[in-house]
Design a protein around this motif. Sequence first.
Motif, PDB file in Angstrom:
ATOM      1  N   PRO A   1      14.848 -11.210   7.280  1.00  0.00           N
ATOM      2  CA  PRO A   1      14.729 -10.057   6.394  1.00  0.00           C
ATOM      3  C   PRO A   1      13.346  -9.837   5.798  1.00  0.00           C
ATOM      4  N   CYS A   2      12.284 -10.545   6.273  1.00  0.00           N
ATOM      5  CA  CYS A   2      11.000 -10.501   5.566  1.00  0.00           C
ATOM      6  C   CYS A   2      10.105  -9.343   5.994  1.00  0.00           C
ATOM      7  N   GLY A   3      10.300  -8.812   7.223  1.00  0.00           N
ATOM      8  CA  GLY A   3       9.492  -7.687   7.673  1.00  0.00           C
ATOM      9  C   GLY A   3       8.152  -8.046   8.271  1.00  0.00           C
ATOM     10  N   HIS A   4       7.936  -9.308   8.659  1.00  0.00           N
ATOM     11  CA  HIS A   4       6.684  -9.665   9.343  1.00  0.00           C
ATOM     12  C   HIS A   4       6.742  -9.194  10.794  1.00  0.00           C
ATOM     13  N   VAL A   5       5.671  -8.519  11.225  1.00  0.00           N
ATOM     14  CA  VAL A   5       5.639  -7.851  12.524  1.00  0.00           C
ATOM     15  C   VAL A   5       4.753  -8.624  13.500  1.00  0.00           C
ATOM     16  N   CYS A   6       5.231  -8.770  14.742  1.00  0.00           N
ATOM     17  CA  CYS A   6       4.412  -9.364  15.804  1.00  0.00           C
ATOM     18  C   CYS A   6       4.983  -8.926  17.152  1.00  0.00           C
TER      19      CYS A   6
ATOM     20  N   VAL B   1      12.821  -2.848   3.805  1.00  0.00           N
ATOM     21  CA  VAL B   1      11.722  -3.728   3.382  1.00  0.00           C
ATOM     22  C   VAL B   1      10.379  -3.220   3.919  1.00  0.00           C
ATOM     23  N   PRO B   2       9.266  -3.566   3.248  1.00  0.00           N
ATOM     24  CA  PRO B   2       7.944  -3.202   3.779  1.00  0.00           C
ATOM     25  C   PRO B   2       7.602  -4.057   4.990  1.00  0.00           C
ATOM     26  N   LEU B   3       6.785  -3.505   5.881  1.00  0.00           N
ATOM     27  CA  LEU B   3       6.362  -4.219   7.092  1.00  0.00           C
ATOM     28  C   LEU B   3       4.973  -4.824   6.890  1.00  0.00           C
ATOM     29  N   TRP B   4       4.788  -6.043   7.379  1.00  0.00           N
ATOM     30  CA  TRP B   4       3.500  -6.728   7.290  1.00  0.00           C
ATOM     31  C   TRP B   4       3.156  -7.257   8.667  1.00  0.00           C
ATOM     32  N   LEU B   5       1.922  -7.095   9.094  1.00  0.00           N
ATOM     33  CA  LEU B   5       1.505  -7.688  10.364  1.00  0.00           C
ATOM     34  C   LEU B   5       1.317  -9.199  10.177  1.00  0.00           C
ATOM     35  N   GLY B   6       1.933  -9.991  11.057  1.00  0.00           N
ATOM     36  CA  GLY B   6       1.727 -11.432  11.013  1.00  0.00           C
ATOM     37  C   GLY B   6       0.297 -11.745  11.414  1.00  0.00           C
TER      38      GLY B   6
ATOM     39  N   ASP C   1       0.838  -1.197   0.000  1.00  0.00           N
ATOM     40  CA  ASP C   1       0.000   0.000   0.000  1.00  0.00           C
ATOM     41  C   ASP C   1       0.876   1.251   0.000  1.00  0.00           C
ATOM     42  N   GLU C   2       0.366   2.375  -0.507  1.00  0.00           N
ATOM     43  CA  GLU C   2       1.179   3.602  -0.534  1.00  0.00           C
ATOM     44  C   GLU C   2       1.461   4.143   0.867  1.00  0.00           C
ATOM     45  N   LYS C   3       0.598   3.793   1.844  1.00  0.00           N
ATOM     46  CA  LYS C   3       0.837   4.241   3.230  1.00  0.00           C
ATOM     47  C   LYS C   3       1.628   3.216   4.048  1.00  0.00           C
ATOM     48  N   GLN C   4       2.014   2.132   3.382  1.00  0.00           N
ATOM     49  CA  GLN C   4       2.692   1.026   4.079  1.00  0.00           C
ATOM     50  C   GLN C   4       3.959   1.495   4.805  1.00  0.00           C
TER      51      GLN C   4
END
Length: 320
Positions: free
Chosen positions: A268-273, A245-250, A203-206
């Motif tokens: 290095p994947c950027g999954h957040v928890c 890297v972009p962040l993603w919520l797990g 997303d552009e706000k990511q």
Amino acid sequence: MFQIGRSTESPIDFVVTDTVPGSQSNSDTQSVQSTISRFACRIICERNPPFTARIYAAGFDSSKNIFLGEKAAKWKTSDGQMDGLTTNGVLVMHPRNGFTEDSKPGIWREISVCGNVFSLRETRSAQQRGKMVEIETNQLQDGSLIDLCGATLLWRTAEGLSHTPTVKHLEALRQEINAARPQCPVGFNTLAFPSMKRKDVVDEKQPWVYLNCGHVHGYHNWGNKEERDGKDRECPMCRSVGPYVPLWLGCEAGFYVDAGPPTHAFSPCGHVCSEKTTAYWSQIPLPHGTHTFHAACPFCAHQLAGEQGYIRLIFQGPLD
């Protein structure tokens, strides 16, 4: 009894395919030469409390015979019964202290057709079995990991899942972090984690993060280091150079060991928890190939990198 394996024949209840790091769908795994057995394992659950579940290697085929490959190790036990191992093995690891924020990795063991517990073979498909570990059992616990050489399964109990965050709770945490209106410290634009349903589209706000320092920004093009193939960037805040890297919520609640806020990201994947969830999975040596182990992100299976395998996120609050 529940049977698990690669075969799509009717005796198999749960068909599993090889896990390809970062893949988004089963179609990504079809080209891979599978190392998972067609009849990998079976789990037998008691119908009465305490509903004990036990795991056994291999499964029954449509002729109601245990199916083992030609190269699988087989032997006769002292009491005259046959026992054996699947070609690439069924490995199990029970975490110490259960699946909680105090969990620690256990020891990987191999399970035989009769449910006996052995130390690991020299390589996954070696003919020589490991030593029998008589003081341990094939009983599954909350948080037990089952490795089928190509896919690793996480066993959760109903009681254990009752203590984990729900998908609603994860969504509330996402909305809470977005309500704080974190900002890009350079572009001053407001950042927001996309909804769980949009987990494949940037997303552009990511929010994006510099993995060496943890500073969170919006996406920008500057800071490329051409001498490093353009993969590394220089953080405008602290000048440290590393992946960006972009962040993603797990979003798989069953992987969380607590209900803490999403403050850390896997590298290095950027999954957040939560911090304790990243700390737990970064310590788990998951089987890889025939004789190596490495920690991986539970959400996407990417091998973890860096000193810890995760980073604490540093957000910039709104300036107003």
